[in-house]
Design a protein around this motif. Structure first.
Motif, PDB file in Angstrom:
ATOM      1  N   GLU A  73      37.389  43.644  45.906  1.00  0.00           N
ATOM      2  CA  GLU A  73      38.106  42.507  46.485  1.00  0.00           C
ATOM      3  C   GLU A  73      38.920  43.072  47.628  1.00  0.00           C
ATOM      4  N   ARG A  74      38.362  42.970  48.865  1.00  0.00           N
ATOM      5  CA  ARG A  74      39.070  43.575  49.982  1.00  0.00           C
ATOM      6  C   ARG A  74      39.717  42.528  50.871  1.00  0.00           C
ATOM      7  N   THR A  75      40.975  42.726  51.131  1.00  0.00           N
ATOM      8  CA  THR A  75      41.625  41.948  52.185  1.00  0.00           C
ATOM      9  C   THR A  75      42.827  42.763  52.631  1.00  0.00           C
ATOM     10  N   ARG A  79      47.959  40.244  52.236  1.00  0.00           N
ATOM     11  CA  ARG A  79      47.217  39.159  51.590  1.00  0.00           C
ATOM     12  C   ARG A  79      47.021  39.470  50.105  1.00  0.00           C
TER      13      ARG A  79
END
Lengths: 346, 592
Positions: A73-75, A79
């Motif tokens: 889960e990349r952000t 964020r």
């Protein structure tokens, strides 16, 4: 909001009340852990690392431990912080391992009691004490920098900036690209350091240079590669270098005032739905093998002292870096975001 | 008239009842008529979907962080430049987009509907096809084309004129650039409205005009233009609303340029530390403006009635363009290049190239992005799965709900049906991002903590698409004469059974067309999803938006093309099953 109330609560505690470290005993990757992790079969990894490194790393883990699927889960770190706050407030348990480019977040999360103390032998023996939490709640996974850079095809080396203050020269107006501290932990950490050293006046002048405002610290390298802007004001160093090694005409500049330094702590989440797979992923990333994978692929600076930095990259000791101050970032993050948004209008 | 035949049926019912009173009462008590509970259930459902979120929105906008009542949020909203500027920017965008759309759609619509321009059928199909493109994908594609330095068109221009590296012909990161891109994906709505109206316009009036000696341009000015004007006005309002409430394109183009629109500003209030009270307050101007404009649109479209009243008219006469036939076709193709040919060329280039700013050649073509997207990127498959699950469910449940409401309303089945009609069309006035904020406020708390589940997205999508679905099906119901149903009822079938056995088969094509359009609209929805998703419930549009923020354009191109390919297949199926008429009636709003 939450930050401030908790800060208040923490102030009530007598300082130095804790004498002995609360860190659990160091563990290794045991067959029992692998077995239990395989039963869970999956693990989610919240990270701010660029996908071009995070996804291959996840695939390497999957290859090493078949039967465990990694969901990356990349952000941006800011964020992630927001998402985790919303998910936790709504009692959504999804995060297993969290890794962020804003070290201040770990102070908040630890205080909230969201982190599961977990120490591996690699951490206890091979990670410098200042790079890990004394209570074993988190440890630095890797370190990277936020230097400047330019596209050699668009700026001649003699015209290139050497210092942050050089960027204020009118000749760079309309040629700059920059990440956003409301999105990126790298930029948040760097903004706090640069504002401390140069003052907010620097950013006010910079904002008049018609800066192209992107979100992630991973994007200025990509905009430079595309030739969209000539000079990157900030951005993740490893991506500039990776592009350069691919043959993209990029030169990295370590500004004379000093280069912002960003540690990237990692922790196991207490509410992890896959607690064993979480520990296994955490332990593997901190092991020699995991660390080597990150270093070989991206050339970031490893936290595990046994692992050598990538050849061909300037050693960390040779670069004048700015001091990282997560405690201060934790206190002033909201203020920094508000100030930045006012100055840059977005 | 449906009303009078109902009362006849009612009196027939009474006569039957009086002839065999006892048995009849006994049987109807046993065969419980479901219409009242159904009405109550549907009303309650719509209240949960619409009234509750909007109620929380208003409550939040009037409270401070501690929950005390205040007007402070509105004071901030109208005095703080960080809100006033986006408000003004948004109005400038909406007015400009609306004007441009009319200026482009009017001549194009006229060429396609009323002249003998060659390839006019193809042009009409392609304009509709361009609507399959989600506006945010269009914005990303235009970045690839017209970013000042790396944009392919700017590079082409520089290589043709020999201008230095700094000079740019186009700058997409600007207010003008943003207006252009929004207009590209909005004018098709105006075009379709106008082309359909021109199709229906009676040719006799124009014939009469020319028989009375008017020249072609006089007929146009005195007859065609006045007849088309209300539709054009309605189209202008549709375009205005689209531009007003769009989130994706401004988020992609305005922020790099250093300005906000109202929607991106509302969204930014959800970043840490979240300020839901201000977000709620900032949503209300959008809501009010939209309601006002929809009233205006209803008035404008209402006036259109006089143009089509009366008996059967002849086919409209086609204007002969003579020597201008091919230049007109060239103009149409040039217009189509903006939303269609150029952006898709850029997307294909980027999908198979290592760097989006370089043109792919046989030597540099690579499957790197395809491999990365489908083999490495771990979010791809979950996002595809979520998207298709949600699209299928929303389309199925949305079409069913719309069908039920349209039935109850058009047959005036129970008293209180007007409330249903109102609730079913009300979401039209709620911009996607505002609905997102409202649902977020309503369902992050007990008793219904839906945040983090696919349910909240399902509610959002069904709510957003309900008005279009309802309008489509209610007009389909008008085509089925109530006598057929009444026959069924008089023969003793219950209302639901009549619906299933008689009405449903007659409505099949309209229902399928509605299903497909909801499906397509859900796949491209971003503005509500971006507020409501969590890491577990990420959909394709949000994944593309996430990738945009880290600048992974290669993966975006691959995902966008995949998304558009799937959407196109569904639209093709819709056209096949739904037949031309229903299929050409597009949902009244786009997601974005």
């Amino acid at each position: 909001m939450r930050r401030r109330t908790l800060l208040g609560a923490a102030a009530l505690l007598p300082f130095g009340a804790r004498i002995v470290s609360a860190a659990p005993p160091a563990e290794t990757i045991t067959p029992a852990l692998i077995e239990a992790a395989k039963k869970e079969g999956k693990v989610s990894y919240y990270t701010a690392m660029d996908l071009s490194v995070a996804e291959p790393m996840a695939k390497a883990f999957e290859a090493k431990f078949p039967g465990i699927k990694v969901a990356v889960e990349r952000t941006g770190a800011e964020r992630l912080f927001n998402r985790l706050a919303q998910e936790t407030a709504s009692n959504i348990k999804r995060c297993d391992v969290v890794n962020s480019s804003d070290a201040a977040h770990f102070i908040t999360w630890k205080r909230e009691g969201w982190l599961q103390p977990y120490v591996t032998v690699d951490i206890a023996e091979n990670v410098a004490p200042e790079m890990r939490d004394p209570d074993g709640a988190f440890a630095n996974q890797r370190t990277h920098l936020s230097p400047m850079a330019y596209n050699i095809g668009l700026v001649k080396p003699e015209d290139a900036p050497k210092a942050f203050n050089d960027l204020l020269d009118p000749k760079y107006a309309g040629k700059l690209v920059k990440g956003h501290p409301g999105y990126s932990g790298t930029i948040m950490t760097a903004t706090q350091q640069v504002a401390r050293e140069l003052g907010w006046g620097y950013f006010e002048k910079l904002a008049k240079q018609k800066v192209m405002q992107v979100q992630s610290a991973t994007e200025p390298p990509k905009k430079l590669e595309a030739g969209e802007r000539a000079v990157a004001v900030d951005g993740s160093d490893y991506l500039f270098w990776m592009a350069r090694e691919r043959g993209v005409p990029i030169e990295v500049v370590y500004p004379v005032e000093g280069t912002p330094l960003i540690s990237n702590p990692m922790a196991v989440f207490k509410a992890a739905p896959n607690p064993n797979a979480a520990r296994l992923l955490f332990a593997w990333i901190m092991s020699g093998e995991g660390q080597e994978f990150i270093v070989n692929l991206s050339g970031q600076y490893p936290a595990n002292l046994k692992v050598k930095a990538k050849a061909g990259r300037p050693p960390l000791s040779s670069i004048k870096t700015l001091r990282e101050d997560p405690v201060e970032v934790e206190k002033t993050a909201d203020e920094i975001k508000a100030k930045y948004a006012r100055i840059f209008k977005v | 008239m449906p009303g009078s035949s109902r009362s006849e049926a009612g009196s027939a019912d009474l006569q039957v009842r009086s002839s065999i009173p006892e048995e009849r009462t006994w049987r109807s008590a046993l065969r419980f008529d479901l219409s009242r509970p159904v009405l109550l259930a549907v009303t309650a459902l719509l209240a949960v979907m619409i009234v509750l979120p909007m109620g929380w929105l208003i409550a939040y906008s009037l409270s401070d962080k501690q929950g005390a009542v205040t007007l402070g949020n509105f004071v901030t909203l109208f005095t703080d430049p960080s809100f006033v500027d986006p408000l003004i920017t948004t109005l400038i965008i909406a007015v400009s987009v609306s004007t441009i759309c009319c200026l482009v759609a009017a001549p194009l619509g006229w060429l396609v509907a009323r002249t003998d321009m060659p390839i006019r059928r193809i042009v009409r199909t392609l304009v509709m096809a361009s609507l399959v493109t989600p506006p945010f994908v269009g914005a990303i594609a235009w970045e690839m084309l017209a970013a000042p330095n790396s944009g392919l068109l700017n590079q082409l221009w520089r290589s043709m004129t020999g201008m230095p590296a700094d000079e740019a012909l186009l700058d997409i990161y600007s207010l003008t650039g943003l207006i252009f891109v929004i207009a590209c994906y909005t004018f098709p709505y105006v075009f379709i409205l106008l082309a359909n109206a021109l199709d229906r316009m009676p040719g006799e009036l124009e014939d009469a005009s020319s028989m009375l000696g008017a020249k072609t341009w006089q007929t146009a000015r005195r007859i065609t233009v006045p007849l088309a004007l209300p539709t054009l006005l309605a189209g202008a309002l549709v375009a205005f609303l689209q531009a007003l409430n769009l989130f994706g394109s401004p988020a992609i183009l305005a922020i790099p340029a250093g300005f906000h629109t109202l929607t991106t500003r509302i969204w930014s209030l959800f970043q840490f530390p979240p300020k839901p009270e201000l977000a709620a307050a900032a949503s209300l101007p959008l809501l009010l403006l939209t309601i006002l404009l929809l009233r205006g649109q209803a008035l404008a479209l209402g006036r259109r009635g006089y143009a089509v009243l009366g008996g059967k008219y002849g086919e409209p006469r086609l204007v002969r363009l003579g020597a201008w036939r091919w230049p007109a076709a060239a103009l149409a193709l040039l217009i189509l290049a903006m939303p269609l040919f150029l952006p898709y060329a850029a997307l294909f280039n980027s999908a198979f190239s290592r760097v989006a700013s370089r043109l792919v050649t046989l030597d540099t073509i690579t499957l790197h992005n395809v491999r990365f997207t489908f083999l490495e990127l771990s979010s791809t498959m979950p996002a595809l799965k979520n998207t298709f699950l949600l699209a299928t469910l929303s389309a199925t449940l949305g079409a069913l709900l719309a069908l039920l409401i349209a039935y109850i309303v058009s047959r005036r089945a129970v008293t209180g049906h007007r409330v249903l009609a109102f609730l079913a069309t009300a979401p039209l006035a709620i911009p996607g991002i505002v609905l997102g904020v409202g649902l977020f406020l309503a369902y992050t708390r007990p008793p219904l903590t839906l945040y983090g589940t696919l349910w909240i997205l399902l509610i959002a999508f069904i709510t957003i698409e309900l008005p279009a679905a309802y309008q489509q099906l209610s007009s389909a119901f008008h085509a089925v004469h109530p006598e057929l149903e009444e026959a069924g009822r008089m023969l003793g079938a219950s209302r639901l059974r009549t619906l299933a056995d008689i009405t449903a088969p007659l409505l099949r094509s309209a229902v399928i067309a509605t299903w497909c359009f909801v499906f397509v609209a859900v796949i491209r929805e971003l503005s509500a999803a971006v507020i409501l998703f969590t890491s577990e419930t990420k959909v394709l549009s949000v994944l593309i938006f996430d990738l945009k923020e880290s600048g992974d354009v290669g993966a975006i191109a691959v995902l966008s093309l995949t998304m558009v390919a799937i959407t196109t297949v569904v639209v093709a199926v819709a056209n096949r099953f739904g037949g031309g008429r229903e299929a050409s009636r597009l949902p009244a709003r786009a997601a974005g």
